[in-house]
Design an enzyme around this catalytic site. Structure first.
Site, short mmCIF file in Angstrom:
data_model
loop_
_atom_site.label_atom_id
_atom_site.label_comp_id
_atom_site.label_asym_id
_atom_site.label_seq_id
_atom_site.Cartn_x
_atom_site.Cartn_y
_atom_site.Cartn_z
N ASN A 26 1.07 -1.10 -0.31
CA ASN A 26 0.27 -0.12 0.21
C ASN A 26 0.75 0.95 0.03
O ASN A 26 2.37 0.96 0.03
CB ASN A 26 -0.65 0.06 1.25
N ASP B 50 0.86 4.63 2.29
CA ASP B 50 0.25 4.79 3.20
C ASP B 50 0.20 6.46 3.25
O ASP B 50 0.86 7.20 2.94
CB ASP B 50 1.47 4.26 5.04
N GLY C 31 1.80 -1.57 3.82
CA GLY C 31 1.03 -2.63 3.59
C GLY C 31 1.35 -3.30 3.77
O GLY C 31 3.00 -4.00 4.57
N GLU D 257 -4.47 -9.35 3.70
CA GLU D 257 -4.95 -8.01 2.70
C GLU D 257 -5.09 -8.37 1.07
O GLU D 257 -5.02 -7.64 0.41
CB GLU D 257 -4.01 -7.14 2.75
N THR E 294 1.48 -11.54 20.54
CA THR E 294 2.38 -9.87 20.53
C THR E 294 1.47 -8.68 21.98
O THR E 294 0.32 -8.94 21.31
CB THR E 294 2.86 -9.01 19.89
N ASP F 195 5.59 5.91 16.94
CA ASP F 195 4.72 5.53 15.76
C ASP F 195 4.90 3.87 15.67
O ASP F 195 5.48 3.04 15.29
CB ASP F 195 4.74 6.35 15.02
N GLY G 1 4.06 -4.28 14.51
CA GLY G 1 3.47 -6.26 14.21
C GLY G 1 4.15 -6.93 13.35
O GLY G 1 4.95 -7.79 12.78
N ASP G 2 4.51 -5.89 12.38
CA ASP G 2 5.12 -6.20 10.19
C ASP G 2 6.17 -6.76 10.50
O ASP G 2 6.60 -7.68 10.15
CB ASP G 2 4.74 -5.32 9.14
N GLY H 238 6.23 6.30 10.23
CA GLY H 238 5.94 5.23 8.75
C GLY H 238 6.90 3.92 8.80
O GLY H 238 7.12 3.87 10.35
#
Ligand code: RIB
Length: 313
Positions: free
Chosen positions: A16, A18, A44, A144, A223, A250, A255-256, A291
């Site tokens: 994506n 963002d 993404g 996604e 997590t 931020d 998690g990614d 970001g």
């Protein structure tokens, strides 16, 4: 490191652009609020996870779709520059996916996704990369992109005894868990309740084991932000694994970063607990910048912080 010495992993997922706004308080339905700034980042979940795995030393093969627009062209180049193999990143005649992310002063966020090209990934795209997947040391996916594409990739991996790592975000209740064997399921606390039907610590061990059995999940990794990560197995083992204390700027993409780092380290042959400890560090360090992708740490940075963790314990 030469490609031959890097553990190959296949990531199936989204990309994506963002659009990131920061507000004092999130709007309620019907309300309009002004943002103090608008920033654009690449994001993404699929691409964030792929970048995290790549920075941990994995040779990453990416399966996904971008649009035939400038964003798609630039995104393909950015992944190539990162060292990710984009032979299975298709260009389709629609817009590259977008995410509209708003974060308030307390760090709470709201995300609206416009999937665009992400929705065009299909089973044939995965079948075309069968040999790449079959030659990988792990397969990683999220929710996604169309679920049938992920199921196809996991099915190929299952047949070849390759570990399958799933981060079921955003939650899709219709995911056919019974069709595949999931070796590692990575969730946050909210997702754990959605997938299991209860909080993992709220039920007895037998109930959790039974549920993991029904879902065909071998290991469940939960997590918990600044709290230590929980690990459960279908055989009844459970552990708590320490995380790195940080002051987040931020949390988008943390998690990614965890999922990508964990998968890369498992693929490289690390013990599961060590891979989780490293992933905890990667996730925490990702919250220190703006970001989803720029702040994702590399292998050396994670290892420096792991040294710090172990000297404290
Ligand atoms: O997990 C963070 C990601 O979720 C963002 O990069 C955004 O694109 C959404 O997919």
């Amino acid at each position: 490191m030469s490609d031959a010495n890097r553990a190959a992993i296949s990531v199936v997922g989204s990309l994506n652009i963002d659009y990131f706004t920061k507000v004092q308080t999130l709007p309620t339905p019907g309300e309009t609020v002004s943002s103090r700034r608008l920033e654009l980042f690449r994001g993404g979940k699929g691409a964030n996870q792929a970048i995290s795995a790549c920075r941990q030393g994995a040779k990453v093969y990416f399966f996904g779709c971008v649009g035939e627009d400038e964003d798609g062209v630039a995104y393909r180049k950015a992944l190539t520059d990162e060292g990710i193999d984009v032979s299975h990143l298709n260009r389709v005649s629609t817009k590259t996916g977008a995410a509209f992310i708003t974060v308030d002063d307390s760090g709470e966020n709201m995300i609206v996704i416009a999937p665009g090209a992400n929705d065009r990934l299909d089973i044939d795209d995965i079948k075309a990369g069968r040999d790449v997947i079959a030659g990988s040391r792990a397969v990683l996916g999220q929710f996604e992109t169309p679920l049938e594409a992920l199921v196809e990739a996991a099915t190929i991996a299952n047949k070849e005894n390759i570990p399958v790592v799933i981060n079921p975000s955003p939650i899709k209740p219709e995911f056919p868990w019974h069709l595949i064997q999931t070796d590692y399921l990575i969730v946050n606390e909210g997702e754990a309740v959605e997938v299991l039907g209860f909080a993992p610590l709220s039920e007895g061990e037998a109930t959790l084991r039974q549920r993991l059995h029904e879902l065909r999940v071998e290991y469940l990794i939960v997590t918990r932000g600044s709290d230590d990560t929980l690990l459960f197995s279908r055989t009844g083992m459970s552990e708590t694994i320490e995380t790195l204390p940080v002051l987040p700027v931020d949390t988008v993409g943390a998690g990614d970063s965890f999922a990508g780092c964990f998968t890369a380290r498992i693929a490289a042959g690390e013990k599961m607990e060590d891979a989780i400890r490293a992933a905890n560090c990667a996730g925490a360090l990702t919250t220190l910048g703006a970001g989803a992708q720029d702040p994702i740490p590399d292998y050396e940075k994670v290892d420096q912080h792991l040294d710090h963790l172990s000297s404290k314990s």
